[in-house]
Design a protein around this motif. Structure first.
Motif, mmCIF file in Angstrom:
data_model
loop_
_atom_site.group_PDB
_atom_site.id
_atom_site.type_symbol
_atom_site.label_atom_id
_atom_site.label_comp_id
_atom_site.label_asym_id
_atom_site.label_seq_id
_atom_site.Cartn_x
_atom_site.Cartn_y
_atom_site.Cartn_z
ATOM 1 N N SER A 1 7.211 -8.861 -2.926
ATOM 2 C CA SER A 1 7.324 -7.535 -3.874
ATOM 3 C C SER A 1 6.293 -7.209 -4.744
ATOM 4 C CB SER A 1 7.978 -8.512 -4.732
ATOM 5 O OG SER A 1 7.203 -9.880 -5.343
ATOM 6 N N MET A 2 4.749 -6.982 -4.010
ATOM 7 C CA MET A 2 3.665 -6.584 -4.259
ATOM 8 C C MET A 2 3.836 -4.375 -4.055
ATOM 9 S SD MET A 2 0.872 -8.994 -4.243
ATOM 10 C CE MET A 2 1.150 -10.595 -5.195
ATOM 11 N N PRO A 3 3.642 -4.088 -4.591
ATOM 12 C CA PRO A 3 3.475 -2.559 -4.180
ATOM 13 C C PRO A 3 2.593 -2.046 -3.032
ATOM 14 C CG PRO A 3 2.354 -3.031 -6.465
ATOM 15 C CD PRO A 3 3.076 -3.994 -6.151
ATOM 16 N N GLY A 4 3.296 -1.602 -2.106
ATOM 17 C CA GLY A 4 2.008 -1.452 -0.862
ATOM 18 C C GLY A 4 2.658 -1.911 0.074
ATOM 19 N N TYR A 5 3.532 -3.149 -0.175
ATOM 20 C CA TYR A 5 3.335 -4.325 0.866
ATOM 21 C C TYR A 5 4.108 -3.734 1.833
ATOM 22 C CZ TYR A 5 6.026 -8.507 3.796
ATOM 23 O OH TYR A 5 6.082 -8.822 4.179
ATOM 24 N N LYS A 6 3.418 -4.224 3.554
ATOM 25 C CA LYS A 6 4.524 -3.745 4.812
ATOM 26 C C LYS A 6 4.599 -4.838 5.718
ATOM 27 C CE LYS A 6 2.019 1.063 4.839
ATOM 28 N NZ LYS A 6 1.396 2.341 5.752
ATOM 29 N N GLU A 7 5.403 -4.198 6.154
ATOM 30 C CA GLU A 7 5.928 -5.705 7.532
ATOM 31 C C GLU A 7 4.945 -6.086 8.126
ATOM 32 O OE1 GLU A 7 7.874 -8.316 7.712
ATOM 33 O OE2 GLU A 7 9.351 -7.758 5.372
ATOM 34 N N PRO A 8 4.522 -6.798 8.437
ATOM 35 C CA PRO A 8 3.798 -7.404 9.484
ATOM 36 C C PRO A 8 3.934 -6.007 11.062
ATOM 37 C CG PRO A 8 3.460 -9.246 8.435
ATOM 38 C CD PRO A 8 4.231 -8.274 7.529
ATOM 39 N N GLU A 9 2.950 -5.113 11.855
ATOM 40 C CA GLU A 9 3.836 -5.600 13.597
ATOM 41 C C GLU A 9 4.055 -6.538 13.728
ATOM 42 O OE1 GLU A 9 0.793 -1.985 14.533
ATOM 43 O OE2 GLU A 9 0.961 -1.131 13.115
ATOM 44 N N ASN A 10 4.571 -6.344 14.679
ATOM 45 C CA ASN A 10 4.687 -7.448 15.436
ATOM 46 C C ASN A 10 3.967 -7.018 17.670
ATOM 47 O OD1 ASN A 10 6.090 -9.525 17.222
ATOM 48 N ND2 ASN A 10 7.906 -8.585 17.699
ATOM 49 N N VAL A 11 2.491 -7.594 17.430
ATOM 50 C CA VAL A 11 2.204 -7.794 18.410
ATOM 51 C C VAL A 11 1.443 -9.291 17.996
ATOM 52 C CG1 VAL A 11 -1.187 -7.028 18.879
ATOM 53 C CG2 VAL A 11 0.200 -5.835 16.739
ATOM 54 N N LEU B 1 -11.895 -2.390 -13.942
ATOM 55 C CA LEU B 1 -10.880 -2.122 -12.215
ATOM 56 C C LEU B 1 -9.743 -2.932 -12.499
ATOM 57 C CD1 LEU B 1 -14.080 -3.532 -9.895
ATOM 58 C CD2 LEU B 1 -13.643 -0.963 -10.918
ATOM 59 N N ALA B 2 -8.413 -2.342 -12.214
ATOM 60 C CA ALA B 2 -6.944 -2.770 -12.907
ATOM 61 C C ALA B 2 -6.591 -3.365 -11.446
ATOM 62 C CB ALA B 2 -6.539 -2.125 -13.310
ATOM 63 N N PHE B 3 -5.427 -4.096 -10.958
ATOM 64 C CA PHE B 3 -5.018 -3.970 -9.778
ATOM 65 C C PHE B 3 -4.189 -2.299 -9.337
ATOM 66 C CE2 PHE B 3 -0.781 -5.239 -7.783
ATOM 67 C CZ PHE B 3 -1.299 -4.965 -6.126
ATOM 68 N N GLN B 4 -4.394 -2.196 -7.800
ATOM 69 C CA GLN B 4 -3.263 -0.807 -8.097
ATOM 70 C C GLN B 4 -2.118 -1.343 -7.255
ATOM 71 O OE1 GLN B 4 -3.782 1.874 -9.572
ATOM 72 N NE2 GLN B 4 -6.218 0.828 -10.457
ATOM 73 N N LYS B 5 -2.589 -2.073 -5.680
ATOM 74 C CA LYS B 5 -1.869 -2.147 -4.886
ATOM 75 C C LYS B 5 -2.797 -2.149 -3.877
ATOM 76 C CE LYS B 5 -2.875 2.169 -1.800
ATOM 77 N NZ LYS B 5 -2.773 3.665 -1.769
ATOM 78 N N LEU B 6 -1.539 -3.016 -2.897
ATOM 79 C CA LEU B 6 -1.664 -4.380 -1.386
ATOM 80 C C LEU B 6 -2.250 -3.043 -0.588
ATOM 81 C CD1 LEU B 6 1.205 -6.488 -0.765
ATOM 82 C CD2 LEU B 6 -1.686 -7.175 -1.688
ATOM 83 N N ILE B 7 -2.975 -3.156 0.045
ATOM 84 C CA ILE B 7 -3.860 -2.627 1.598
ATOM 85 C C ILE B 7 -3.723 -3.335 2.901
ATOM 86 C CG2 ILE B 7 -5.943 -1.509 2.529
ATOM 87 C CD1 ILE B 7 -4.980 -0.083 -0.202
ATOM 88 N N TYR B 8 -2.728 -2.843 3.367
ATOM 89 C CA TYR B 8 -2.892 -3.201 4.831
ATOM 90 C C TYR B 8 -3.116 -2.714 6.040
ATOM 91 C CZ TYR B 8 -0.559 -5.476 8.934
ATOM 92 O OH TYR B 8 0.009 -5.632 10.053
ATOM 93 N N LYS B 9 -4.896 -3.598 6.603
ATOM 94 C CA LYS B 9 -5.620 -2.973 7.702
ATOM 95 C C LYS B 9 -4.701 -3.773 9.037
ATOM 96 C CE LYS B 9 -9.738 -3.800 7.535
ATOM 97 N NZ LYS B 9 -10.883 -4.077 7.469
ATOM 98 N N LYS B 10 -4.344 -2.455 10.333
ATOM 99 C CA LYS B 10 -3.995 -3.115 11.032
ATOM 100 C C LYS B 10 -4.412 -3.465 11.754
ATOM 101 C CE LYS B 10 -0.691 0.811 10.917
ATOM 102 N NZ LYS B 10 -0.081 2.664 11.469
ATOM 103 N N SER B 11 -6.134 -3.464 11.914
ATOM 104 C CA SER B 11 -7.005 -3.744 13.220
ATOM 105 C C SER B 11 -6.736 -5.398 13.175
ATOM 106 C CB SER B 11 -8.312 -3.334 12.952
ATOM 107 O OG SER B 11 -8.625 -3.708 11.436
ATOM 108 N N THR B 12 -6.823 -6.275 11.902
ATOM 109 C CA THR B 12 -6.835 -7.565 11.636
ATOM 110 C C THR B 12 -5.614 -8.286 11.303
ATOM 111 O OG1 THR B 12 -7.342 -7.368 9.328
ATOM 112 C CG2 THR B 12 -9.491 -7.828 10.494
ATOM 113 N N GLN B 13 -4.539 -7.152 10.739
ATOM 114 C CA GLN B 13 -3.182 -8.098 10.508
ATOM 115 C C GLN B 13 -3.363 -8.419 9.062
ATOM 116 O OE1 GLN B 13 -1.051 -9.459 13.580
ATOM 117 N NE2 GLN B 13 -0.360 -7.127 13.243
ATOM 118 N N ASN B 14 -4.115 -8.093 8.097
ATOM 119 C CA ASN B 14 -4.643 -9.241 6.821
ATOM 120 C C ASN B 14 -4.006 -8.316 5.650
ATOM 121 O OD1 ASN B 14 -5.262 -11.095 7.833
ATOM 122 N ND2 ASN B 14 -7.624 -10.643 8.096
ATOM 123 N N TYR B 15 -3.858 -8.591 4.570
ATOM 124 C CA TYR B 15 -3.706 -7.430 3.494
ATOM 125 C C TYR B 15 -4.385 -7.783 2.419
ATOM 126 C CZ TYR B 15 1.495 -7.820 4.912
ATOM 127 O OH TYR B 15 2.188 -7.617 5.764
#
Length: 280
Positions: free
Chosen positions: A86-96, A222-236
């Motif tokens: 439900s957080m802004p910036g969320y993306k479904e993890p890639e199926n790797v 520093l205020a919370f803005q959004k989620l960051i998803y890194k493809k290299s590690t599949q971490n948020y």
């Protein structure tokens, strides 16, 4: 004269007859509920930890197993997954998918292999919770030894018939997922503090729980803005930054509950309890 059954007969009978039945857990939970009714178990304060239980197998029974598994973020608890999505910036993890090698036993294929300083060999991870009033065991789960204790503790606590007000854990559980998960379960958590190299508290920041932001000594935040998803590690990561109108933009990347902490990322604890302890 009747022949005494071999021990493997009892073992296989127990495994085949009651597999997936849940009868042992039902009996155990019923005993715990009876202890609560009699006042032997208070449910006020408990302590939980995992122990290595070696398998009764020969080291010669081991073999190298190669499995194709899906690479994804760690799944802790359904409530955490729902909150994350439900957080802004969320993306479904890639199926790797990737190949994973691990040691198995032909004698006991359900056990796992662990190699740590004080835990080494084929066996199981036994997660246990004890009520501190009279030392009564109120919850116990068994997993392959190669599982991480911090990955399974929330489901372990959630599945118990005794719902604790407070839970004490050691430093291995000091991660954001466990802290936030205990909040969602309505449990006040206590754990040993682990020191992190890039802890924002050491850099002069303090965290405001009500506003979900970090404030420096000069009063800037520093205020919370959004989620960051890194493809290299599949971490948020949670991205905290200053207003775009401010020229001096600063950022903090803070791991959210669903990821493992990386050394190059700044680690910040967001749960009020642990920030309060860190100040003392």
């Amino acid at each position: 004269m009747y022949r005494v059954p071999d021990h493997s007969t009892f073992s296989q009978n127990r495994k085949r007859r009651f597999q997936e039945a849940g009868i042992f857990r039902e009996i155990f939970n019923e005993i715990v509920l009876k202890c609560i009714e009699l006042g032997i178990v208070s449910g006020e304060t408990g302590v939980a930890d995992g122990s290595f239980l070696p398998s009764n197998v020969s080291w010669e029974s081991r073999y190298e197993a190669v499995e194709t598994v899906q690479r994804s973020t760690v799944k802790y608890m359904e409530e955490l997954e729902a909150e994350l999505s439900s957080m802004p910036g969320y993306k479904e993890p890639e199926n790797v998918k990737k190949e994973k090698e691990s040691l198995k036993s032909r004698t006991d294929p359900e056990c796992g292999y662990i190699h740590q300083a004080r835990k080494k060999g084929l066996g199981y991870l036994m997660e246990m919770t004890v009520d501190t009033r009279h030392g009564i065991i109120t919850g116990m789960d068994c997993y392959p030894a190669n599982q991480r204790e911090s990955d399974i503790i929330l489901d372990h606590l959630k599945g118990q018939s005794c719902k604790y007000q407070e839970i004490g854990l050691d430093g291995e559980y000091d991660i954001g997922a466990v802290h936030r998960g205990q909040e969602l379960l309505g449990v006040q958590g206590y754990t040993a503090i682990r020191e992190y190299q890039n802890n924002a508290m050491k850099k002069g920041f303090c965290y405001e729980d009500e506003t979900d932001r970090f404030v420096c000594r000069q009063g800037e935040y520093l205020a919370f803005q959004k989620l960051i998803y890194k493809k290299s590690t599949q971490n948020y990561y949670r991205l905290y930054s200053r207003s775009k109108n401010n020229v001096k933009t600063a950022r903090i990347f803070q791991p959210v509950p669903q990821i493992s902490v990386q050394s190059e990322s700044m680690r910040v604890l967001i749960i009020p309890l642990f920030i309060e302890i860190a100040k003392k």
